[in-house]
Design a protein around this motif. Structure first.
Motif, PDB file in Angstrom:
ATOM      1  N   ASP A  64       0.840  -1.198   0.000  1.00 49.14           N
ATOM      2  CA  ASP A  64       0.000   0.000   0.000  1.00 49.14           C
ATOM      3  C   ASP A  64       0.876   1.250   0.000  1.00 49.14           C
ATOM      4  O   ASP A  64       1.985   1.249   0.528  1.00 49.14           O
ATOM      5  CB  ASP A  64      -0.895   0.046   1.240  1.00 49.14           C
ATOM      6  CG  ASP A  64      -2.112  -0.867   1.146  1.00 49.14           C
ATOM      7  OD1 ASP A  64      -2.323  -1.484   0.084  1.00 49.14           O
ATOM      8  OD2 ASP A  64      -2.849  -0.958   2.148  1.00 49.14           O
ATOM      9  N   THR A  65       0.371   2.306  -0.588  1.00 44.76           N
ATOM     10  CA  THR A  65       1.020   3.607  -0.553  1.00 44.76           C
ATOM     11  C   THR A  65       0.279   4.461   0.468  1.00 44.76           C
ATOM     12  O   THR A  65      -0.952   4.536   0.431  1.00 44.76           O
ATOM     13  CB  THR A  65       0.973   4.279  -1.943  1.00 44.76           C
ATOM     14  OG1 THR A  65       1.637   3.430  -2.878  1.00 44.76           O
ATOM     15  CG2 THR A  65       1.640   5.638  -1.929  1.00 44.76           C
ATOM     16  N   TYR A  67      -0.276   8.169   2.362  1.00 45.20           N
ATOM     17  CA  TYR A  67      -0.161   9.623   2.330  1.00 45.20           C
ATOM     18  C   TYR A  67      -0.695  10.154   3.656  1.00 45.20           C
ATOM     19  O   TYR A  67      -1.606   9.567   4.233  1.00 45.20           O
ATOM     20  CB  TYR A  67      -1.010  10.216   1.198  1.00 45.20           C
ATOM     21  CG  TYR A  67      -0.693   9.652  -0.161  1.00 45.20           C
ATOM     22  CD1 TYR A  67       0.295  10.224  -0.950  1.00 45.20           C
ATOM     23  CD2 TYR A  67      -1.380   8.549  -0.651  1.00 45.20           C
ATOM     24  CE1 TYR A  67       0.596   9.711  -2.192  1.00 45.20           C
ATOM     25  CE2 TYR A  67      -1.086   8.023  -1.903  1.00 45.20           C
ATOM     26  CZ  TYR A  67      -0.107   8.603  -2.673  1.00 45.20           C
ATOM     27  OH  TYR A  67       0.187   8.085  -3.905  1.00 45.20           O
ATOM     28  N   ASN A  95      -4.632   5.612   2.297  1.00 45.42           N
ATOM     29  CA  ASN A  95      -3.974   4.694   1.364  1.00 45.42           C
ATOM     30  C   ASN A  95      -4.134   5.208  -0.068  1.00 45.42           C
ATOM     31  O   ASN A  95      -4.697   6.286  -0.300  1.00 45.42           O
ATOM     32  CB  ASN A  95      -4.496   3.265   1.536  1.00 45.42           C
ATOM     33  CG  ASN A  95      -5.969   3.121   1.167  1.00 45.42           C
ATOM     34  OD1 ASN A  95      -6.581   3.990   0.555  1.00 45.42           O
ATOM     35  ND2 ASN A  95      -6.543   1.993   1.556  1.00 45.42           N
ATOM     36  N   GLN A  96      -3.650   4.422  -1.007  1.00 46.50           N
ATOM     37  CA  GLN A  96      -3.672   4.816  -2.416  1.00 46.50           C
ATOM     38  C   GLN A  96      -5.094   4.983  -2.964  1.00 46.50           C
ATOM     39  O   GLN A  96      -5.288   5.595  -4.010  1.00 46.50           O
ATOM     40  CB  GLN A  96      -2.883   3.813  -3.266  1.00 46.50           C
ATOM     41  CG  GLN A  96      -3.478   2.424  -3.329  1.00 46.50           C
ATOM     42  CD  GLN A  96      -3.125   1.540  -2.142  1.00 46.50           C
ATOM     43  OE1 GLN A  96      -2.447   1.968  -1.220  1.00 46.50           O
ATOM     44  NE2 GLN A  96      -3.575   0.304  -2.179  1.00 46.50           N
TER      45      GLN A  96
END
Length: 120
Positions: A64-65, A67, A95-96
């Motif tokens: 997961d990305t 932010y 998350n993304q």
């Protein structure tokens, strides 16, 4: 050193609610706060005073990305140090897919003034 199989064991996790290993929630909290340092408190924090209302509404998985958004929700002068103040932050990690995966409030003792230092 969290040996919970939900974080480490692919076969065990496959039979659990999310079908795959989850990231440890304290890792998610640490990652999210760490991501905010460069744009919020680098060189100005005297110390973190505490975290409150920590929530993990959605799971985080490997790959997961993440932010993070940070909002200053309150501030006040330090009662014991004229050169410091207290800031109260709300951090929201997404998350993304834009889903909130962690939300918390943080209190920190901060320097009122920061003199820029050039590192060579």
């Amino acid at each position: 050193m969290n040996h919970q199989p939900l974080h480490l064991d692919i076969e065990y996790s496959a039979k659990a609610e999310f079908g795959k290993p989850l990231m440890n929630s304290l890792f998610t909290l640490g990652l999210a706060i760490g991501l905010t340092v460069n744009y919020t408190t680098l060189g100005t924090t005297v110390g973190n005073l505490g975290f409150d209302k920590v929530e993990f509404p959605k799971p985080v998985f490997a790959g997961d990305t993440i932010y993070v958004e940070t909002e200053v929700i309150n501030k006040r002068e330090s009662k014991s140090s004229p050169n410091e103040g207290l800031l109260f932050f709300e951090h929201r990690a997404k998350n993304q897919n834009g889903e909130i995966v962690m939300k918390c409030q943080r209190a920190a003792l901060m320097k009122k003034r920061f003199n820029s230092i050039t590192i060579t």
